[in-house]
Write an enzyme that holds these catalytic residues in place. Structure first.
Site, PDB file in Angstrom:
ATOM      1  N   ILE A 139       0.842  -1.200   0.000  1.00 43.03           N
ATOM      2  CA  ILE A 139       0.000   0.000   0.000  1.00 43.03           C
ATOM      3  C   ILE A 139       0.877   1.251   0.000  1.00 43.03           C
ATOM      4  CG2 ILE A 139      -1.808   1.273   1.212  1.00 43.03           C
ATOM      5  CD1 ILE A 139      -2.691  -1.373   2.467  1.00 43.03           C
ATOM      6  N   CYS A 140       0.768   2.040  -1.047  1.00 42.35           N
ATOM      7  CA  CYS A 140       1.573   3.261  -1.169  1.00 42.35           C
ATOM      8  C   CYS A 140       1.397   4.182   0.030  1.00 42.35           C
ATOM      9  CB  CYS A 140       1.189   3.992  -2.461  1.00 42.35           C
ATOM     10  SG  CYS A 140       1.765   5.704  -2.562  1.00 42.35           S
TER      11      CYS A 140
END
Length: 257
Positions: A139-140
């Site tokens: 997840i960025c």
């Protein structure tokens, strides 16, 4: 004041498109001379994967497909982003106007972003080094890179950059709101976990409401043109532009769509 002055920034106003069109339009603008600032939204919730990140192991892919969540691969780097309740910005210009350092270019582009946030009563923060420990998550938004915007230490804008010869673009997601249940289901995170809430925030969470999109993007235009001492020229894609983008978008179509 910055050392960079750009006489004109071509503004492409906010509009909503499918995922493959959005990615193709960003690449198309990379092929044109001049400086562009484009705003857009996503026709359907979409997972975008950085160019070297194609791992679906963390994703609940059957849930994704059953719920019509799109997938696309960016030519920029970085981890995976769920595009849903957001404004996406794209800034494109000639590399020789900007420092050779990608981080320094990040810093410059983040300045008008931060100024816009402040105009809405927010208190954005920007550090010259990562402010959170790296995670194994795809997840960025669970990691904050140097010069990315946070509020209360939580990430609110995620950006990525791509350079080709003498041109570059930077695009990024400005989180307006977050559907925590959707994020957790997609990434197989237990409902009771606060691992996302501890690291990520949104404009709605901070203000209690979502600003009107055109008002927010117009404020961004004001701050970008002020910072780079520019004139704003408003454009829309022509029919021939759209034809080229549509042709380019074929390479961005995910195999299960």
């Amino acid at each position: 004041m910055p050392s960079i002055s750009i006489p004109e920034i071509n503004i492409i106003p906010y509009s909503i498109h499918p995922a493959d069109f959005n990615m193709a339009a960003d690449e198309f603008l990379l092929s044109l001379p001049g400086t562009f600032l484009r705003f857009y939204g996503w026709e359907k919730p979409t997972l975008s994967f950085g160019r070297s990140n194609t791992n679906l192991d963390e994703i609940n892919d059957s849930f994704r497909q059953e719920n019509g969540i799109r997938t696309v691969q960016r030519i920029s780097g970085g981890k995976t982003i769920l595009h849903q309740h957001e404004i996406t910005y794209m800034f494109c210009s000639d590399s020789n106007r900007f420092p050779p350092s990608i981080l320094e270019t990040y810093r410059l582009i983040s300045q008008p972003l931060a100024a816009c946030f402040a105009r809405f009563g927010l208190k954005p923060e920007m550090k010259d080094k990562p402010v959170q420990k790296k995670t194994k998550s795809s997840i960025c938004f669970k990691e904050v890179s140097a010069y990315e915007l946070t509020i209360d230490g939580k990430k609110v804008v995620g950006s990525a950059q791509f350079r080709r010869r003498r041109r570059f673009f930077q695009h990024g997601s400005i989180l307006l709101d977050i559907d925590w249940d959707l994020w957790k289901t997609l990434w197989r995170i237990p409902t009771q976990s606060t691992s996302l809430e501890d690291r990520i925030t949104s404009i709605k969470q901070q203000l209690g409401y979502i600003p009107e999109i055109n008002n927010f993007t117009e404020t961004l235009v004001v701050e970008f043109t002020k910072f780079f001492r520019s004139k704003a020229t408003y454009l829309r894609f022509s029919e021939s532009d759209i034809a080229e983008i549509d042709n380019l978008s074929k390479k961005y179509l995910w195999k299960d769509h």
